[in-house]
Write a protein that holds these residues in place. Structure first.
Motif, short mmCIF file in Angstrom:
data_model
loop_
_atom_site.label_atom_id
_atom_site.label_comp_id
_atom_site.label_asym_id
_atom_site.label_seq_id
_atom_site.Cartn_x
_atom_site.Cartn_y
_atom_site.Cartn_z
N PHE A 231 12.92 -53.52 -35.08
CA PHE A 231 14.29 -53.96 -34.86
C PHE A 231 14.36 -55.43 -35.24
O PHE A 231 13.59 -56.24 -34.74
CB PHE A 231 14.68 -53.81 -33.38
CG PHE A 231 14.67 -52.38 -32.91
CD1 PHE A 231 15.80 -51.59 -33.05
CD2 PHE A 231 13.53 -51.84 -32.35
CE1 PHE A 231 15.79 -50.28 -32.62
CE2 PHE A 231 13.52 -50.52 -31.92
CZ PHE A 231 14.65 -49.74 -32.05
N PHE B 275 17.07 -58.46 -35.34
CA PHE B 275 18.41 -58.78 -34.84
C PHE B 275 19.21 -59.55 -35.86
O PHE B 275 18.66 -60.33 -36.61
CB PHE B 275 18.29 -59.57 -33.53
CG PHE B 275 17.61 -58.77 -32.46
CD1 PHE B 275 18.22 -57.63 -31.95
CD2 PHE B 275 16.37 -59.11 -31.99
CE1 PHE B 275 17.60 -56.87 -30.97
CE2 PHE B 275 15.74 -58.35 -31.02
CZ PHE B 275 16.36 -57.23 -30.50
N PRO B 276 20.51 -59.29 -35.96
CA PRO B 276 21.30 -58.58 -34.96
C PRO B 276 21.41 -57.08 -35.18
O PRO B 276 21.71 -56.35 -34.24
CB PRO B 276 22.67 -59.22 -35.07
CG PRO B 276 22.80 -59.58 -36.51
CD PRO B 276 21.40 -59.96 -36.94
N ASN B 277 21.21 -56.54 -36.38
CA ASN B 277 21.56 -55.12 -36.55
C ASN B 277 20.76 -54.37 -37.62
O ASN B 277 21.29 -53.50 -38.28
CB ASN B 277 23.05 -55.00 -36.90
CG ASN B 277 23.35 -55.48 -38.29
OD1 ASN B 277 22.72 -56.40 -38.78
ND2 ASN B 277 24.30 -54.86 -38.95
N MET C 292 21.50 -50.04 -40.84
CA MET C 292 22.25 -51.21 -40.41
C MET C 292 23.54 -50.76 -39.71
O MET C 292 24.56 -50.58 -40.37
CB MET C 292 22.56 -52.11 -41.59
CG MET C 292 21.31 -52.71 -42.20
SD MET C 292 21.53 -53.19 -43.92
CE MET C 292 21.41 -51.62 -44.73
N PRO C 293 23.47 -50.52 -38.38
CA PRO C 293 24.70 -50.17 -37.66
C PRO C 293 25.63 -51.38 -37.62
O PRO C 293 25.18 -52.49 -37.36
CB PRO C 293 24.22 -49.78 -36.27
CG PRO C 293 22.80 -50.18 -36.19
CD PRO C 293 22.32 -50.55 -37.53
N THR C 294 26.90 -51.15 -37.90
CA THR C 294 27.87 -52.24 -37.99
C THR C 294 29.11 -51.91 -37.18
O THR C 294 29.73 -50.87 -37.40
CB THR C 294 28.26 -52.46 -39.47
OG1 THR C 294 27.05 -52.67 -40.22
CG2 THR C 294 29.19 -53.64 -39.64
N PRO C 295 29.46 -52.76 -36.21
CA PRO C 295 30.66 -52.49 -35.42
C PRO C 295 31.92 -52.50 -36.28
O PRO C 295 32.06 -53.30 -37.19
CB PRO C 295 30.71 -53.65 -34.42
CG PRO C 295 29.38 -54.28 -34.46
CD PRO C 295 28.79 -53.99 -35.81
N ALA D 90 31.55 -47.73 -34.59
CA ALA D 90 30.64 -48.40 -35.50
C ALA D 90 30.37 -47.46 -36.66
O ALA D 90 30.62 -46.26 -36.58
CB ALA D 90 29.32 -48.74 -34.79
N ALA E 241 27.23 -46.77 -39.77
CA ALA E 241 25.83 -47.07 -40.05
C ALA E 241 25.58 -46.94 -41.54
O ALA E 241 25.86 -45.90 -42.13
CB ALA E 241 24.91 -46.15 -39.26
N ARG F 112 17.90 -52.99 -25.60
CA ARG F 112 19.05 -53.44 -24.80
C ARG F 112 18.75 -54.74 -24.06
O ARG F 112 19.60 -55.63 -23.99
CB ARG F 112 19.46 -52.36 -23.81
CG ARG F 112 20.09 -51.17 -24.51
CD ARG F 112 20.50 -50.14 -23.51
NE ARG F 112 21.01 -48.95 -24.17
CZ ARG F 112 21.25 -47.81 -23.56
NH1 ARG F 112 21.01 -47.69 -22.26
NH2 ARG F 112 21.71 -46.78 -24.23
N LEU G 250 18.87 -57.54 -26.68
CA LEU G 250 20.26 -57.80 -27.09
C LEU G 250 21.01 -58.56 -26.01
O LEU G 250 21.76 -59.50 -26.31
CB LEU G 250 20.97 -56.49 -27.43
CG LEU G 250 20.55 -55.82 -28.74
CD1 LEU G 250 21.16 -54.43 -28.84
CD2 LEU G 250 20.93 -56.67 -29.94
#
Length: 140
Positions: A27, A29-31, A51-54, A60, A62, A126, A129
């Protein structure tokens, strides 16, 4: 590492030795999530970068790339592997998409989830984050 962390599952290989049996997950960060699916060699067999993206507070998307680098025999081995398992990879991705697209908002989901010891990566992610978020909100 301040920018992320790695997890790998150790276990018994077919030859009886102990080593990575399911690859490594990193992982950043951030994504960014990097997954190496192990084949018993140091390079792994198959790499997935997600790359998950809000999009907004509840949604979101991905983006992902799947790849294997190799020449000659390694490239042939990869193509044979893909010919054998490619449909299964797409089937798993479709199942993931189906499940994720039908989840309730994250606040509702977390109230009803039951994490177990194999979810140590989720728990650590979590925690990290939250640490990063609160360091940005209150840097003192």
């Amino acid at each position: 590492d301040a920018l992320g962390f790695r997890l790998g599952k150790l276990g018994y290989r077919e030859d009886g030795s102990i080593g990575a049996v399911e690859g490594e997950v990193e992982f950043v960060f951030p994504n960014v999530l990097r997954l190496d699916i192990a084949d018993g060699t140091p390079d792994g067999l198959y790499r997935v970068v997600i790359m998950p993206t809000p999009v907004d507070a509840d949604n979101a998307c991905a983006y992902y790339v799947r790849a294997r680098r190799g020449r000659g025999g390694k490239r042939l081995r990869w193509r044979l592997w893909w010919a054998r398992y490619g449909r299964a990879v797409h089937r798993v991705a479709a199942q993931d998409e189906y499940i994720l697209s039908r989840m309730a908002p994250i606040g509702e989901v977390r109230l009803q989830e039951h994490l177990v010891s194999s979810d140590v990566g989720v728990i650590h992610l979590r925690k990290r984050l939250n640490q990063i978020f609160y360091a940005q909100v209150d840097p003192d």
